[in-house]
Design a protein around this motif. Structure first.
Motif, PDB file in Angstrom:
ATOM      1  N   THR A  74       5.135 -12.455  -8.938  1.00  0.00           N
ATOM      2  CA  THR A  74       4.419 -11.178  -8.793  1.00  0.00           C
ATOM      3  C   THR A  74       2.933 -11.388  -8.490  1.00  0.00           C
ATOM      4  N   LYS A  75       2.447 -12.611  -8.710  1.00  0.00           N
ATOM      5  CA  LYS A  75       1.045 -12.892  -8.385  1.00  0.00           C
ATOM      6  C   LYS A  75       0.836 -13.006  -6.877  1.00  0.00           C
ATOM      7  N   ASP A  76       1.939 -13.067  -6.120  1.00  0.00           N
ATOM      8  CA  ASP A  76       1.829 -13.193  -4.663  1.00  0.00           C
ATOM      9  C   ASP A  76       1.563 -11.853  -3.980  1.00  0.00           C
ATOM     10  N   VAL A  77       1.567 -10.760  -4.746  1.00  0.00           N
ATOM     11  CA  VAL A  77       1.307  -9.454  -4.133  1.00  0.00           C
ATOM     12  C   VAL A  77       0.080  -8.811  -4.771  1.00  0.00           C
ATOM     13  N   SER A  78      -0.604  -7.994  -3.982  1.00  0.00           N
ATOM     14  CA  SER A  78      -1.684  -7.169  -4.518  1.00  0.00           C
ATOM     15  C   SER A  78      -1.404  -5.728  -4.116  1.00  0.00           C
ATOM     16  N   ILE A  79      -1.757  -4.816  -4.998  1.00  0.00           N
ATOM     17  CA  ILE A  79      -1.317  -3.430  -4.864  1.00  0.00           C
ATOM     18  C   ILE A  79      -2.490  -2.482  -4.629  1.00  0.00           C
ATOM     19  N   TYR A  80      -2.339  -1.636  -3.597  1.00  0.00           N
ATOM     20  CA  TYR A  80      -3.362  -0.656  -3.246  1.00  0.00           C
ATOM     21  C   TYR A  80      -2.705   0.718  -3.123  1.00  0.00           C
ATOM     22  N   GLY A  81      -3.362   1.704  -3.685  1.00  0.00           N
ATOM     23  CA  GLY A  81      -2.796   3.043  -3.594  1.00  0.00           C
ATOM     24  C   GLY A  81      -3.864   4.099  -3.595  1.00  0.00           C
ATOM     25  N   GLN A  82      -3.422   5.324  -3.370  1.00  0.00           N
ATOM     26  CA  GLN A  82      -4.323   6.470  -3.405  1.00  0.00           C
ATOM     27  C   GLN A  82      -3.515   7.705  -3.787  1.00  0.00           C
ATOM     28  N   ASN A 123      -5.268  -1.453  -7.383  1.00  0.00           N
ATOM     29  CA  ASN A 123      -6.490  -0.802  -6.929  1.00  0.00           C
ATOM     30  C   ASN A 123      -6.094   0.559  -6.378  1.00  0.00           C
ATOM     31  N   LEU A 124      -6.287   1.599  -7.182  1.00  0.00           N
ATOM     32  CA  LEU A 124      -5.941   2.953  -6.748  1.00  0.00           C
ATOM     33  C   LEU A 124      -7.181   3.719  -6.293  1.00  0.00           C
ATOM     34  N   GLY A 125      -8.256   2.989  -6.014  1.00  0.00           N
ATOM     35  CA  GLY A 125      -9.501   3.638  -5.608  1.00  0.00           C
ATOM     36  C   GLY A 125     -10.288   4.086  -6.830  1.00  0.00           C
ATOM     37  N   GLU A 126     -11.560   4.414  -6.596  1.00  0.00           N
ATOM     38  CA  GLU A 126     -12.433   4.810  -7.709  1.00  0.00           C
ATOM     39  C   GLU A 126     -12.053   6.164  -8.281  1.00  0.00           C
ATOM     40  N   VAL A 127     -11.575   7.036  -7.418  1.00  0.00           N
ATOM     41  CA  VAL A 127     -11.273   8.409  -7.849  1.00  0.00           C
ATOM     42  C   VAL A 127     -10.002   8.903  -7.163  1.00  0.00           C
ATOM     43  N   ALA A 128      -9.467  10.001  -7.678  1.00  0.00           N
ATOM     44  CA  ALA A 128      -8.393  10.698  -6.974  1.00  0.00           C
ATOM     45  C   ALA A 128      -9.015  11.368  -5.744  1.00  0.00           C
ATOM     46  N   ALA A 129      -8.375  11.243  -4.592  1.00  0.00           N
ATOM     47  CA  ALA A 129      -9.002  11.784  -3.379  1.00  0.00           C
ATOM     48  C   ALA A 129      -7.970  11.998  -2.273  1.00  0.00           C
ATOM     49  N   ASP A 130      -8.335  12.863  -1.328  1.00  0.00           N
ATOM     50  CA  ASP A 130      -7.504  13.161  -0.161  1.00  0.00           C
ATOM     51  C   ASP A 130      -7.501  11.952   0.784  1.00  0.00           C
ATOM     52  N   TYR A 187       0.839  -1.208   0.000  1.00  0.00           N
ATOM     53  CA  TYR A 187       0.000   0.000   0.000  1.00  0.00           C
ATOM     54  C   TYR A 187       0.865   1.246   0.000  1.00  0.00           C
ATOM     55  N   ASP A 188       0.456   2.239  -0.801  1.00  0.00           N
ATOM     56  CA  ASP A 188       1.087   3.559  -0.777  1.00  0.00           C
ATOM     57  C   ASP A 188      -0.040   4.588  -0.690  1.00  0.00           C
ATOM     58  N   PRO A 189      -0.167   5.275   0.451  1.00  0.00           N
ATOM     59  CA  PRO A 189      -1.296   6.190   0.641  1.00  0.00           C
ATOM     60  C   PRO A 189      -1.173   7.499  -0.123  1.00  0.00           C
ATOM     61  N   CYS A 190      -0.037   7.760  -0.742  1.00  0.00           N
ATOM     62  CA  CYS A 190       0.166   8.987  -1.528  1.00  0.00           C
ATOM     63  C   CYS A 190       1.064   8.582  -2.696  1.00  0.00           C
ATOM     64  N   CYS A 191       0.493   7.804  -3.628  1.00  0.00           N
ATOM     65  CA  CYS A 191       1.314   7.003  -4.534  1.00  0.00           C
ATOM     66  C   CYS A 191       1.913   7.757  -5.707  1.00  0.00           C
ATOM     67  N   GLY A 192       1.559   9.029  -5.898  1.00  0.00           N
ATOM     68  CA  GLY A 192       2.144   9.783  -7.006  1.00  0.00           C
ATOM     69  C   GLY A 192       1.980   9.040  -8.316  1.00  0.00           C
ATOM     70  N   SER A 193       3.070   8.883  -9.063  1.00  0.00           N
ATOM     71  CA  SER A 193       2.993   8.218 -10.365  1.00  0.00           C
ATOM     72  C   SER A 193       3.131   6.701 -10.239  1.00  0.00           C
ATOM     73  N   GLY A 194       3.190   6.174  -9.019  1.00  0.00           N
ATOM     74  CA  GLY A 194       3.214   4.718  -8.821  1.00  0.00           C
ATOM     75  C   GLY A 194       4.609   4.123  -8.817  1.00  0.00           C
ATOM     76  N   GLY A 195       5.631   4.941  -8.635  1.00  0.00           N
ATOM     77  CA  GLY A 195       7.019   4.468  -8.688  1.00  0.00           C
ATOM     78  C   GLY A 195       7.333   3.395  -7.656  1.00  0.00           C
ATOM     79  N   HIS A 213      -9.507   3.073   0.889  1.00  0.00           N
ATOM     80  CA  HIS A 213      -9.358   1.674   1.325  1.00  0.00           C
ATOM     81  C   HIS A 213      -9.578   1.583   2.847  1.00  0.00           C
ATOM     82  N   PRO A 214     -10.783   1.909   3.305  1.00  0.00           N
ATOM     83  CA  PRO A 214     -11.009   2.005   4.759  1.00  0.00           C
ATOM     84  C   PRO A 214     -10.780   0.712   5.527  1.00  0.00           C
ATOM     85  N   GLN A 215     -10.953  -0.435   4.892  1.00  0.00           N
ATOM     86  CA  GLN A 215     -10.811  -1.713   5.609  1.00  0.00           C
ATOM     87  C   GLN A 215      -9.430  -2.347   5.411  1.00  0.00           C
TER      88      GLN A 215
END
Length: 527
Positions: free
Chosen positions: A226-234, A256-263, A202-210, A270-272
């Motif tokens: 690489t299938k052993d990891v799942s990626i979440y960002g915002q 999964n970067l969320g449905e929209v760009a958001a604070d 998880y990266d809570p402020c992922c920028g360009s995803g680097g 990703h509340p849960q």
């Protein structure tokens, strides 16, 4: 190894300078802040076209010409299929036409419609709305046409261009607040330290995803799956959110970067989520991130004082701690001030984090690593499993590190990438990571018996020692001074040589002063 890296980096800078010069030709036509989006969209188009053409040639070489227009022949290799009007060759051939902006928009729109993973990632009628003159756009296309975007598949071309452009904006426009691209060597260091082999990243402020790109490279380089990891960002900024989706999509990385760009603080996508690994480079010293009456009792600060409104550093730290799984590890960049501040309750939060035994390692980095800021920075590493009780910790052979924190002072490492910017070499990254992994007890680094404190570089400190230093986490306080090597020259000899040099310099200074006085008199300004 290091020489290879340096040479490669210089080549990349020249490539980015050529792009910047081309983008500068757009001055007067569009706002300066638009440059990077124009260039990056075209780079993206060139990149996926180059990849498409490469795959097409592979099919031809394999005697499978009949499949060159079959979409599945491309998608099964994580390559986007491009209809004729979306290929770079079509854009380049029509670069001098009056409607080139419309043709680029059409190409991007068609690509998004025919590739579901790019939904919401590409600019919508962007080039037509900008009103660029065809000649300036054609000049930029000519420059990009000369770039082989896939000459080295492991280069983060989009990310590097993004980093360079942010740096140039900061230098030329005085912009620096809020948006920082993390240098590749720093991302690499964080990845090598926390070793995200499997689980949720998880990266809570992922920028360009680097961070995600580097995580996948790490797994591939260590023969992981690489299938052993799942990626979440915002990501907060809409244009950067699109850029991240582009950056990941061209590498076939699901996310999964969320449905929209958001604070992240006000609209957590990703509340849960409970992540096994968190990697981040939050905006440095972000002020006024909430109003006085907002988020006061947010559950993410439970058990800690509420982070102050004047600086979001500790809000980011507590957000990440709240998002870590029971045995998770986090590595993130923050301004050096975070290690020692006592402003507005931040010292109390840091003390509580330490007494909860969450700080695994602190690294002070060299200056001049970032394009966008000269602020000195450090790395925090948080672990929720310092007792090494999880299955993953046991599998890695980690030792029980309860009540201990490792301090590494890496300020003297790094080399000058150019006149004003530094980078960490592969050897620098290895020295830091080997130290950390040995301290954790990992056998691939020699185990804990391979670790020892090194004056001026590293020190393992107990909580009592940190408490005696007022809970300040600056590594320099703990590692001490490096011993000065005896060069074998007697003191009297050395002093005599230094005095001789000083007297020569003073005599030279006197001569120069007299020459300046004489010249001023000749000009009629004598005293």
């Amino acid at each position: 190894m290091a020489k290879t890296t340096k040479k490669s980096d210089k080549k990349e800078v020249r490539f980015e300078e050529a792009l910047w010069d081309a983008a500068n030709k757009l001055r007067g036509s569009v706002e300066s802040s638009e440059y990077k989006h124009i260039v990056l969209s075209l780079i993206f188009l060139k990149f996926i076209s180059d990849t498409f053409e490469k795959r097409k040639q592979e099919l031809i070489d394999a005697g499978q010409e009949k499949y060159i227009d079959l979409v599945q022949a491309y998608t099964k290799e994580n390559v986007f299929y491009l209809p004729e009007e979306s290929r770079w060759s079509f854009i380049q051939q029509n670069a001098k036409q009056e409607d080139i902006a419309l043709k680029i928009d059409t190409a991007l729109s068609t690509i998004e419609k025919t590739n579901k993973s790019l939904k919401g990632a590409l600019p919508d009628n962007y080039f037509s709305r900008l009103g660029l003159t065809p000649s300036k756009l054609a000049a930029l296309i000519d420059v990009i046409n000369n770039i082989d975007t896939i000459d080295n598949e492991h280069k983060d071309v989009v990310g590097r261009v993004y980093e360079y452009f942010l740096g140039k904006f900061a230098d030329s426009e005085g912009k620096g607040g809020g948006e920082f691209y993390t240098p590749k060597s720093v991302v690499n260091l964080i990845t090598e330290m926390i070793e995200p082999y499997k689980g949720k990243i998880y990266d809570p402020c992922c920028g360009s995803g680097g961070m995600f790109v580097q995580s996948i490279k790490f797994i591939e380089n260590h023969q992981g799956d690489t299938k052993d990891v799942s990626i979440y960002g915002q990501e907060y900024t809409t244009t950067t959110y699109k850029l991240a989706k582009m950056n990941l999509a061209i590498r076939g990385i699901s996310s999964n970067l969320g449905e929209v760009a958001a604070d992240t603080f006000f609209k957590d996508q990703h509340p849960q989520l409970k992540a096994d690994f968190i990697m981040a480079n939050p905006p440095f010293n972000q002020s006024q991130w909430r109003a006085d009456d907002e988020l006061v009792d947010d559950p993410r600060w439970a058990g800690y004082p509420t982070p102050p409104t004047g600086n979001a550093n500790y809000a980011w730290i507590l957000h990440m701690i709240s998002k870590l799984s029971e045995h998770g590890t986090a590595g993130f960049v923050l301004a050096n001030g975070s290690m020692s501040t006592t402003t507005s309750g931040e010292g109390e939060i840091r003390q509580q984090i330490l007494e909860n035994d969450l700080v695994d390692c602190m690294v002070a980095l060299p200056g001049q690593l970032f394009y966008t800021t000269g602020i000195p920075v450090c790395l925090w590493f948080i672990s929720k499993d310092k007792k090494a009780e999880s299955a993953d910790s046991k599998e890695r052979g980690l030792r029980n590190r309860s009540g201990e924190t490792l301090f590494i002072d890496a300020r003297n490492l790094g080399y000058m990438l150019d006149r004003t910017h530094k980078s960490l070499s592969d050897e620098d990254v290895k020295k830091i990571t080997d130290t950390y992994h040995a301290w954790r007890g990992e056998q691939h680094a020699g185990g804990y018996e391979a670790y020892e404190d090194e004056a001026g570089f590293c020190k393992s400190a107990a909580l009592d020692e940190i408490k005696a230093n007022d809970y300040v986490l600056t590594p320099g306080r703990y590692v001490g001074m490096a011993p000065i090597e005896d060069d074998g020259i007697p003191f009297e000899t050395k002093m005599s040589e230094l005095s001789e040099t000083l007297y020569q310099q003073m005599a030279e200074s006197e001569k120069l002063e007299q020459a300046i006085r004489h010249n001023l008199e000749v000009l009629g300004y004598g005293k």
